[in-house]
Design an enzyme around this catalytic site. Sequence first.
Site, PDB file in Angstrom:
ATOM      1  N   ARG A  10       0.855  -1.184   0.000  1.00 25.58           N
ATOM      2  CA  ARG A  10       0.000   0.000   0.000  1.00 25.58           C
ATOM      3  C   ARG A  10       0.895   1.241   0.000  1.00 25.58           C
ATOM      4  O   ARG A  10       2.098   1.164   0.212  1.00 25.58           O
ATOM      5  CB  ARG A  10      -0.933   0.003   1.211  1.00 25.58           C
ATOM      6  CG  ARG A  10      -0.251  -0.321   2.516  1.00 25.58           C
ATOM      7  CD  ARG A  10      -0.813   0.420   3.684  1.00 25.58           C
ATOM      8  NE  ARG A  10      -0.740   1.865   3.508  1.00 25.58           N
ATOM      9  CZ  ARG A  10       0.367   2.590   3.702  1.00 25.58           C
ATOM     10  NH1 ARG A  10       1.506   2.007   4.029  1.00 25.58           N
ATOM     11  NH2 ARG A  10       0.348   3.891   3.536  1.00 25.58           N
ATOM     12  N   GLY A  11       0.243   2.390  -0.238  1.00 26.41           N
ATOM     13  CA  GLY A  11       0.955   3.626  -0.482  1.00 26.41           C
ATOM     14  C   GLY A  11       1.085   3.807  -1.978  1.00 26.41           C
ATOM     15  O   GLY A  11       1.579   2.913  -2.674  1.00 26.41           O
ATOM     16  N   ALA A  12       0.641   4.935  -2.495  1.00 31.22           N
ATOM     17  CA  ALA A  12       0.596   5.122  -3.941  1.00 31.22           C
ATOM     18  C   ALA A  12       1.936   4.853  -4.632  1.00 31.22           C
ATOM     19  O   ALA A  12       1.978   4.139  -5.640  1.00 31.22           O
ATOM     20  CB  ALA A  12       0.082   6.535  -4.270  1.00 31.22           C
ATOM     21  N   ASP A  14      -2.913  10.448  -2.945  1.00 35.41           N
ATOM     22  CA  ASP A  14      -3.098   9.378  -3.913  1.00 35.41           C
ATOM     23  C   ASP A  14      -3.492   9.909  -5.285  1.00 35.41           C
ATOM     24  O   ASP A  14      -3.281   9.224  -6.285  1.00 35.41           O
ATOM     25  CB  ASP A  14      -4.161   8.398  -3.407  1.00 35.41           C
ATOM     26  CG  ASP A  14      -3.661   7.600  -2.221  1.00 35.41           C
ATOM     27  OD1 ASP A  14      -3.205   6.469  -2.435  1.00 35.41           O
ATOM     28  OD2 ASP A  14      -3.702   8.106  -1.093  1.00 35.41           O
ATOM     29  N   GLN A  41      -3.451   2.698   9.940  1.00 33.26           N
ATOM     30  CA  GLN A  41      -2.144   2.795   9.302  1.00 33.26           C
ATOM     31  C   GLN A  41      -1.193   3.709  10.072  1.00 33.26           C
ATOM     32  O   GLN A  41       0.015   3.502  10.064  1.00 33.26           O
ATOM     33  CB  GLN A  41      -2.280   3.308   7.865  1.00 33.26           C
ATOM     34  CG  GLN A  41      -2.979   2.349   6.919  1.00 33.26           C
ATOM     35  CD  GLN A  41      -4.443   2.710   6.729  1.00 33.26           C
ATOM     36  OE1 GLN A  41      -5.080   3.241   7.638  1.00 33.26           O
ATOM     37  NE2 GLN A  41      -4.973   2.449   5.555  1.00 33.26           N
ATOM     38  N   ASN A 101      -6.682  11.717  -0.356  1.00 28.22           N
ATOM     39  CA  ASN A 101      -5.793  10.994   0.545  1.00 28.22           C
ATOM     40  C   ASN A 101      -6.658  10.165   1.494  1.00 28.22           C
ATOM     41  O   ASN A 101      -7.895  10.199   1.427  1.00 28.22           O
ATOM     42  CB  ASN A 101      -4.891  11.967   1.312  1.00 28.22           C
ATOM     43  CG  ASN A 101      -3.732  11.266   2.010  1.00 28.22           C
ATOM     44  OD1 ASN A 101      -3.026  10.469   1.400  1.00 28.22           O
ATOM     45  ND2 ASN A 101      -3.542  11.543   3.285  1.00 28.22           N
ATOM     46  N   LYS A 102      -6.024   9.436   2.375  1.00 23.72           N
ATOM     47  CA  LYS A 102      -6.735   8.542   3.281  1.00 23.72           C
ATOM     48  C   LYS A 102      -7.873   9.250   4.005  1.00 23.72           C
ATOM     49  O   LYS A 102      -7.757  10.417   4.380  1.00 23.72           O
ATOM     50  CB  LYS A 102      -5.748   7.960   4.292  1.00 23.72           C
ATOM     51  CG  LYS A 102      -6.335   6.902   5.218  1.00 23.72           C
ATOM     52  CD  LYS A 102      -6.936   5.736   4.455  1.00 23.72           C
ATOM     53  CE  LYS A 102      -5.957   5.088   3.520  1.00 23.72           C
ATOM     54  NZ  LYS A 102      -6.567   4.010   2.695  1.00 23.72           N
ATOM     55  N   ARG A 152      -7.739  -1.149  -7.036  1.00 26.15           N
ATOM     56  CA  ARG A 152      -7.916   0.069  -6.230  1.00 26.15           C
ATOM     57  C   ARG A 152      -8.109   1.243  -7.186  1.00 26.15           C
ATOM     58  O   ARG A 152      -7.198   1.592  -7.941  1.00 26.15           O
ATOM     59  CB  ARG A 152      -6.723   0.315  -5.305  1.00 26.15           C
ATOM     60  CG  ARG A 152      -6.450  -0.815  -4.335  1.00 26.15           C
ATOM     61  CD  ARG A 152      -5.706  -0.355  -3.103  1.00 26.15           C
ATOM     62  NE  ARG A 152      -6.563   0.435  -2.238  1.00 26.15           N
ATOM     63  CZ  ARG A 152      -6.111   1.122  -1.179  1.00 26.15           C
ATOM     64  NH1 ARG A 152      -4.815   1.134  -0.911  1.00 26.15           N
ATOM     65  NH2 ARG A 152      -6.955   1.809  -0.426  1.00 26.15           N
TER      66      ARG A 152
END
Length: 359
Positions: A55-57, A246, A205, A256-257, A98
């Site tokens: 995970r993480g762009a 993202d 996270q 973003n998250k 995703r």
Amino acid sequence: MSAVDDVTRPQNVRLSDSGRAVRILDQSLLPNRTVYLELSGLSELYEAIASLRVRGAPAIGIFAGYAMYVLSLQTAAEDAGSFLAECRANRDYLNSSRPTAVNLRRMLDRQLTAAQSARGGGIAEMQRAMLRTAEAIHRSDIAMCRAISEHGLGLIKPGDSILTHCNAGPLATSEYGTALGPVFLAHERGIPLHVWCDETRPLLQGARLTAYELQSAGIDCTLICDNMASLVMKQGRINACFVGCDRVARNGDTANKIGTSGVAILAAYYGIPFYVLGPSSTIDPDCPDGAHIPIELRDEEEIKSRFFASPTAPPEVRCYNPAFDVTDHTLITAIVTERGVCYPPFEASLSAFFKEAET
């Protein structure tokens, strides 16, 4: 083995030693278990992205590059046309894992372009082109992290306290990170900083990953629940907010998250600078504003039962679980990319990066 050999930190995503699988650190098991996986099948590569094992762009972009190459080695095609058709199918399937992060789509497309450009050399040359491209994506991310870290470090001073949301450190990238890159760089140079980590519900996270990597690196940090950020800001404990991204729309709206937009609203109220840090590959010039950014919806059990010994809500209750939200550009002090710091009006300052974002 990958020719990428200049990473100074443990690699959370890379080509396996055999050269036929993608090796990842399973982030879904952190911080309690450190498990590395080697993945090569289409369904397990898809699952690794969808279930947040990787995970993480930026990290997803690196993973996508290697995944396309690994899958290309399994081809049953006998001609270039059939090989490209397989590559397109693999791209489309992985891209559906995703929808919000633009890096995934962009790096998958980059691999398809690499294969198409080498078509005249046959399947073997197309595979070699995809390997070179995967390694180039990885090297570019390393350079990107270092450049963002340098630019971001110029926005803070020794002794500052930084609030961050979710995880945008080494685990989400190839090396230093994006939002946390300046913090890791400052630590290397002996510059004192303190980080306040939002736990980042529902998948934690911030608690599981950001606090873990900061603590492991010996960086001064404090974990708080998401709903404590307002009080900490009111008490004057925060000098700046640093978050990742993202996708960045043409007008500067940023995905973003989930929970990031709330942090931005609080920061604006208390007069605290709010910085978004990410690679220029997250800029989507085809997306005019945040209303056009697709928002991923995830399983409701992540809210009710994930990370708990027993459910925390009635099993019948309905849940709404968007993975991301969009921070309005009017709430953002600056957007930091590897090419520099962009200030409002963002439509103008980001325009210089549009061409690079498309390459």
